[in-house]
Design a protein around this motif. Structure first.
Motif, PDB file in Angstrom:
ATOM      1  N   SER A   1       0.840  -1.188   0.000  1.00 44.83           N
ATOM      2  CA  SER A   1       0.000   0.000   0.000  1.00 44.83           C
ATOM      3  C   SER A   1       0.880   1.246   0.000  1.00 44.83           C
ATOM      4  O   SER A   1       2.002   1.234   0.484  1.00 44.83           O
ATOM      5  N   ASP A  57      -0.066   3.816   1.609  1.00 48.55           N
ATOM      6  CA  ASP A  57      -0.393   4.513   2.857  1.00 48.55           C
ATOM      7  C   ASP A  57       0.841   4.589   3.743  1.00 48.55           C
ATOM      8  O   ASP A  57       1.630   3.660   3.796  1.00 48.55           O
ATOM      9  N   VAL A 107       0.371   0.389  20.023  1.00 53.41           N
ATOM     10  CA  VAL A 107      -0.863  -0.271  19.573  1.00 53.41           C
ATOM     11  C   VAL A 107      -1.243   0.217  18.170  1.00 53.41           C
ATOM     12  O   VAL A 107      -1.556  -0.587  17.284  1.00 53.41           O
ATOM     13  N   THR A 140       1.120  -1.149  15.584  1.00 52.20           N
ATOM     14  CA  THR A 140       0.852  -2.563  15.314  1.00 52.20           C
ATOM     15  C   THR A 140      -0.360  -2.711  14.398  1.00 52.20           C
ATOM     16  O   THR A 140      -0.349  -3.473  13.431  1.00 52.20           O
ATOM     17  N   ALA A 150      -0.399  -4.200  10.642  1.00 54.64           N
ATOM     18  CA  ALA A 150      -1.285  -5.312  10.268  1.00 54.64           C
ATOM     19  C   ALA A 150      -2.037  -4.980   8.984  1.00 54.64           C
ATOM     20  O   ALA A 150      -2.292  -5.856   8.158  1.00 54.64           O
ATOM     21  N   MET A 151      -2.377  -3.707   8.819  1.00 46.44           N
ATOM     22  CA  MET A 151      -3.123  -3.288   7.635  1.00 46.44           C
ATOM     23  C   MET A 151      -2.182  -2.894   6.488  1.00 46.44           C
ATOM     24  O   MET A 151      -2.596  -2.268   5.520  1.00 46.44           O
ATOM     25  N   HIS A 165      -1.567  -9.754  29.050  1.00 45.11           N
ATOM     26  CA  HIS A 165      -0.547 -10.190  28.093  1.00 45.11           C
ATOM     27  C   HIS A 165      -0.060  -9.087  27.145  1.00 45.11           C
ATOM     28  O   HIS A 165       0.168  -9.339  25.962  1.00 45.11           O
ATOM     29  N   VAL A 166       0.042  -7.869  27.678  1.00 44.30           N
ATOM     30  CA  VAL A 166       0.575  -6.783  26.844  1.00 44.30           C
ATOM     31  C   VAL A 166       2.063  -6.670  27.138  1.00 44.30           C
ATOM     32  O   VAL A 166       2.462  -6.534  28.299  1.00 44.30           O
ATOM     33  N   MET A 205       6.404  -4.725  21.842  1.00 40.10           N
ATOM     34  CA  MET A 205       5.306  -4.446  20.914  1.00 40.10           C
ATOM     35  C   MET A 205       5.825  -3.937  19.564  1.00 40.10           C
ATOM     36  O   MET A 205       5.310  -4.294  18.514  1.00 40.10           O
ATOM     37  N   GLN A 213       7.115  -6.876  17.658  1.00 38.69           N
ATOM     38  CA  GLN A 213       6.002  -7.651  17.090  1.00 38.69           C
ATOM     39  C   GLN A 213       5.407  -6.952  15.879  1.00 38.69           C
ATOM     40  O   GLN A 213       5.058  -7.593  14.892  1.00 38.69           O
ATOM     41  N   ALA A 214       5.285  -5.622  15.964  1.00 37.47           N
ATOM     42  CA  ALA A 214       4.747  -4.867  14.828  1.00 37.47           C
ATOM     43  C   ALA A 214       5.639  -5.058  13.603  1.00 37.47           C
ATOM     44  O   ALA A 214       5.155  -5.215  12.470  1.00 37.47           O
ATOM     45  N   GLU A 230       7.355  -7.637  12.891  1.00 35.05           N
ATOM     46  CA  GLU A 230       7.174  -9.003  12.360  1.00 35.05           C
ATOM     47  C   GLU A 230       6.073  -9.067  11.312  1.00 35.05           C
ATOM     48  O   GLU A 230       6.087  -9.907  10.431  1.00 35.05           O
ATOM     49  N   ILE A 231       5.068  -8.215  11.472  1.00 35.35           N
ATOM     50  CA  ILE A 231       3.878  -8.354  10.629  1.00 35.35           C
ATOM     51  C   ILE A 231       3.750  -7.285   9.552  1.00 35.35           C
ATOM     52  O   ILE A 231       2.875  -7.391   8.698  1.00 35.35           O
ATOM     53  N   MET A 233      -2.790 -10.173  16.557  1.00 37.55           N
ATOM     54  CA  MET A 233      -1.422 -10.662  16.359  1.00 37.55           C
ATOM     55  C   MET A 233      -1.389 -12.186  16.317  1.00 37.55           C
ATOM     56  O   MET A 233      -0.676 -12.784  15.504  1.00 37.55           O
ATOM     57  N   LYS A 249      -8.102  -7.055   4.065  1.00 35.70           N
ATOM     58  CA  LYS A 249      -6.902  -6.362   3.557  1.00 35.70           C
ATOM     59  C   LYS A 249      -5.835  -7.369   3.128  1.00 35.70           C
ATOM     60  O   LYS A 249      -5.161  -7.186   2.117  1.00 35.70           O
TER      61      LYS A 249
END
Lengths: 136, 87
Positions: free
Chosen positions: A2, A4, A23, A26, A30-31, A75-76, A82, A85-86, A88-89, B30, B64
């Motif tokens: 994207s 964006d 948050v 992340t 994800a998007m 579990h935060v 975080m 983890q962000a 990673e995706i 996640m 998405k």
């Protein structure tokens, strides 16, 4: 990918501001939104190796124990976890402000490895200009 | 229970079920992304969540990411969200 792009200027080193940044970053990752996090001032200190838990902002510091207890129970992870983890995706880049690094006498090795590099303000703004910028 | 009734309301059986109840947003999302990443094409991942954001977040993500949202059902004190890996 994207086109964006979402950029954060993180000047705060307070946990109750860093958490929403993590948050949102992340969710954006994800998007498949490109995320840039530009750490400046106290935001840089929050990612110093061994910095430990960031403080809550002054108005809410009485809630510190409850805040961390709630996050642990649900579990935060920490701000650093975080951001890892962000990454990673999705496409997430974490940069430290050169001026703040000089101000505090820090080099990249002093920061958590989740920080990708040091950037100047002009370079950051240039890469952020086509997207949204949030100041935290 | 007859075979017929057993199938009512549960049309698809997940290949993997992750219980993410109790995790705050974006934890369950996640979990779904990680599980879909390692799943085989055609497999269904089910995430159980008690976080109110997941009900909209996971379907939006699936759209998405080009994965198939199979169903969202309320059960066991939360939502069960099923996504099939299609690519």
């Amino acid at each position: 990918m994207s086109s964006d792009r979402l950029s954060f200027v993180v000047a705060s080193g307070e946990a109750d501001r860093l958490l929403p940044v993590a948050v949102l970053a992340t969710g954006a990752a994800a998007m498949q939104t490109e995320v840039q996090i530009f750490l400046t001032m106290w935001g840089v200190l929050a990612l110093r190796k061994g910095a430990g838990r960031a403080p809550l902002s002054a108005s809410y510091k009485d809630m510190t124990d409850t805040f961390w207890k709630q996050l642990e129970e649900h579990h935060v992870g920490s701000f650093v976890e975080m951001l890892e983890q962000a990454k990673e995706i999705g496409p997430v880049q974490v940069l430290a402000c050169g001026m703040s690094m000089d101000l505090f006498g820090l080099s990249l090795e002093d920061l958590e490895s989740v920080v990708d590099g040091v950037a100047g303000v002009a370079g950051f703004l240039d890469s952020a200009q086509d997207g949204k910028i949030l100041f935290v | 229970m007859s075979e017929f009734l057993r199938g009512v309301g549960r049309m698809v059986t997940a290949d993997r079920v992750i219980d993410a109840r109790g995790s705050f947003c974006p934890g369950p999302l996640m979990e779904m992304i990680r599980a879909i990443k390692t799943a085989e094409v055609g497999q269904v991942v089910e995430v159980l969540t008690s976080d109110s954001g997941s009900r909209t977040d996971i379907p939006k993500w699936a759209e998405k990411a080009g994965q198939e949202l199979v169903e969202v059902v309320s059960r066991d004190g939360g939502d069960a969200i099923l996504v099939r890996k299609v690519k």
